[in-house]
Scaffold this active site. Structure first.
Site, short mmCIF file in Angstrom:
data_model
loop_
_atom_site.label_atom_id
_atom_site.label_comp_id
_atom_site.label_asym_id
_atom_site.label_seq_id
_atom_site.Cartn_x
_atom_site.Cartn_y
_atom_site.Cartn_z
CE1 TYR A 38 -10.69 -0.69 6.37
CE2 TYR A 38 -11.78 0.51 8.14
CZ TYR A 38 -10.67 0.29 7.35
OH TYR A 38 -9.54 1.04 7.53
N GLY A 67 0.82 -1.22 0.00
CA GLY A 67 0.00 0.00 0.00
C GLY A 67 0.84 1.26 0.00
CB ILE A 127 -1.39 6.02 5.42
CG1 ILE A 127 -2.61 6.84 5.87
CG2 ILE A 127 -0.50 5.67 6.59
CD1 ILE A 127 -3.70 6.02 6.56
N GLY A 128 0.55 5.01 3.16
CA GLY A 128 1.72 4.20 2.79
C GLY A 128 2.71 4.99 1.95
CB SER A 148 -8.78 1.22 11.43
OG SER A 148 -9.85 2.12 11.60
N1 LIG Z 1 -7.81 6.76 5.56
C1 LIG Z 1 -8.22 6.56 6.80
O1 LIG Z 1 -8.93 7.40 7.40
C2 LIG Z 1 -7.80 5.32 7.53
C3 LIG Z 1 -8.16 5.20 8.90
C4 LIG Z 1 -7.77 4.06 9.58
C5 LIG Z 1 -7.02 3.08 8.96
N2 LIG Z 1 -6.70 3.21 7.62
C6 LIG Z 1 -5.91 2.14 6.99
O2 LIG Z 1 -4.77 2.71 6.39
C7 LIG Z 1 -4.28 1.83 5.37
C8 LIG Z 1 -3.89 2.63 4.15
O3 LIG Z 1 -5.06 3.22 3.61
P1 LIG Z 1 -5.09 4.71 3.03
O4 LIG Z 1 -6.04 5.47 3.87
O5 LIG Z 1 -3.73 5.23 2.80
O6 LIG Z 1 -5.87 4.42 1.64
P2 LIG Z 1 -5.41 4.50 0.11
O7 LIG Z 1 -4.88 5.85 -0.20
O8 LIG Z 1 -6.61 4.01 -0.65
O9 LIG Z 1 -4.24 3.43 0.00
C9 LIG Z 1 -4.51 2.05 -0.01
C10 LIG Z 1 -3.30 1.33 -0.55
O10 LIG Z 1 -3.57 -0.09 -0.55
C11 LIG Z 1 -3.27 -0.61 -1.85
N3 LIG Z 1 -4.10 -1.77 -2.16
C12 LIG Z 1 -5.44 -1.90 -2.03
N4 LIG Z 1 -5.84 -3.10 -2.51
C13 LIG Z 1 -4.72 -3.73 -2.95
C14 LIG Z 1 -4.48 -4.99 -3.57
N5 LIG Z 1 -5.46 -5.84 -3.83
N6 LIG Z 1 -3.20 -5.31 -3.90
C15 LIG Z 1 -2.19 -4.45 -3.67
N7 LIG Z 1 -2.36 -3.24 -3.09
C16 LIG Z 1 -3.60 -2.89 -2.75
C17 LIG Z 1 -3.56 0.55 -2.79
O11 LIG Z 1 -2.93 0.32 -4.04
P3 LIG Z 1 -3.37 1.13 -5.39
O12 LIG Z 1 -2.59 2.40 -5.37
O13 LIG Z 1 -2.98 0.20 -6.48
O14 LIG Z 1 -4.87 1.36 -5.29
C18 LIG Z 1 -2.97 1.70 -2.01
O15 LIG Z 1 -1.57 1.77 -2.15
C19 LIG Z 1 -5.38 0.80 5.15
O16 LIG Z 1 -5.00 -0.42 5.77
C20 LIG Z 1 -6.58 1.39 5.86
O17 LIG Z 1 -7.46 0.39 6.34
C21 LIG Z 1 -7.07 4.31 6.90
#
Ligand SMILES: NC(=O)c1ccc[n+]([C@@H]2O[C@H](COP(=O)([O-])OP(=O)(O)OC[C@H]3O[C@@H](n4cnc5c(N)ncnc54)[C@H](OP(=O)(O)O)[C@@H]3O)[C@@H](O)[C@H]2O)c1
Length: 289
Positions: free
Chosen positions: A174, A17, A22-23, A147
């Site tokens: 989720y 990710g 975040i990643g 989360s």
């Molecule tokens: N945003 C929030 O408020 C929040 C709050 C609590 C926890 N989180 C957690 O934070 C983490 C990161 O999320 P984010 O908020 O940064 O969201 P994001 O911007 O949507 O990033 C998600 C990442 O996961 C990758 N991903 C998703 N499905 C995949 C798959 N099948 N194979 C490979 N890579 C995959 C995406 O790749 P692509 O670029 O190819 O789509 C992207 O790099 C998640 O675990 C989420 O549950 C987020």
């Protein structure tokens, strides 16, 4: 004993990710601090864009590599893990950060419910396949993005495929996967005692990332409207960077963190028996011996 840890400089850091949100913010900062970062990405175009962001994010040359794989597919995870093992003699940091929410129930290529497959089973499988290399590379760290959404969840051991209902636009599901991230960390940490490898997880806060954008225009608008109440991806990545880089964080194993502080997860995230049971069913679901 606290592990001696001079930060991520010179260390191999694998992150899932890392192409968004975040990643990507964490990968940029860890590369800037000298980590040898490997992004695990599923598409070339998004990987290339992320690499550009990481390179541009540092005044000095950075080390960034990419391995390709779809975390929804167990065959793909095994392939990319084999590549990582062949390519990297040492892996000191594994960051399981990829995650998603799906408005509708979908199945992975392995016939498993997709949220469970991507958010939990991919984390489980990638970690277990790389675990011996992490142990050989000790001190080493495994960090998983969970989360606070875990707080109202329970693991549906009698319905792991979520066939019995799909509530709250996938949000309930989720939350179950994010509880699985906490319980996975609890059991992994127990198994890792005395190895020099630690496992911790964290809540990034509500973050304005790419999260939920896969769920159609309504969700995208919803996320846009809530942006003013959300923190930046950089802020959301701060605890992740701290867990990976700081000497201090080496004192912890099996913890749940928010804003660089250890906090208590919900009672469901402290249930050691549930954590062991989840480990066993995850072994079955991923066919890990
Ligand atoms: N945003 C929030 O408020 C929040 C709050 C609590 C926890 N989180 C957690 O934070 C983490 C990161 O999320 P984010 O908020 O940064 O969201 P994001 O911007 O949507 O990033 C998600 C990442 O996961 C990758 N991903 C998703 N499905 C995949 C798959 N099948 N194979 C490979 N890579 C995959 C995406 O790749 P692509 O670029 O190819 O789509 C992207 O790099 C998640 O675990 C989420 O549950 C987020």
């Amino acid at each position: 004993m606290i592990q001696k840890w001079d930060g991520v400089a010179g260390k191999r850091v694998l992150i899932t990710g890392g192409t968004s949100g975040i990643g990507l913010a964490a990968a940029t900062e860890l590369a800037r601090r000298g980590g040898q970062v490997t992004l695990i990405a599923r598409t070339e175009s998004r990987a290339a864009r992320a690499v550009r962001t990481i390179v541009d994010g540092s005044p000095k040359p950075v080390s960034v590599d990419v391995l390709f794989g779809d975390l929804a597919s167990q065959a793909s995870i095994r392939r990319l893990a084999d590549e990582a093992l062949a390519k990297y003699p040492r892996i000191e940091v594994l960051i399981n950060n990829a995650g998603a929410i799906y408005r509708q129930r979908r199945l992975s290529p392995d016939g498993l419910e997709l949220t469970w497959a991507v958010n939990h089973l991919a984390t489980f499988l990638l970690t277990t396949v790389l675990l011996d290399r992490l142990k050989e590379s000790a001190p080493a760290r495994i960090i998983t993005t969970s989360s606070d959404a875990h707080k109202s969840a329970r693991i549906p051991f009698d319905d792991l495929q979520a066939e019995g209902g799909w509530a709250g636009m996938g949000f309930r599901r989720y939350g179950e996967t994010k509880l699985a991230n906490v319980l996975f960390t609890v059991e992994l940490a127990r198994q890792l005692q005395g190895t020099g490898v630690t496992a911790n997880c964290f809540h990034p806060g509500f973050v304005a990332s790419g999260f939920n954008r896969n769920n159609g225009p309504l969700m995208r608008v919803g996320m846009m409207l809530s942006r003013p109440f959300a923190r930046s991806s950089r802020k959301g990545a701060q605890t992740l960077v701290w867990l990976a880089d700081s000497q201090e964080a080496g004192a912890f194993n099996g913890g749940y963190f928010f804003d660089e502080r250890r906090v208590a997860p919900a009672a469901g995230g402290q249930d050691a028996a549930a954590a062991r049971r989840l480990w066993q069913v995850s072994e079955q679901q991923t066919r890990v011996a």
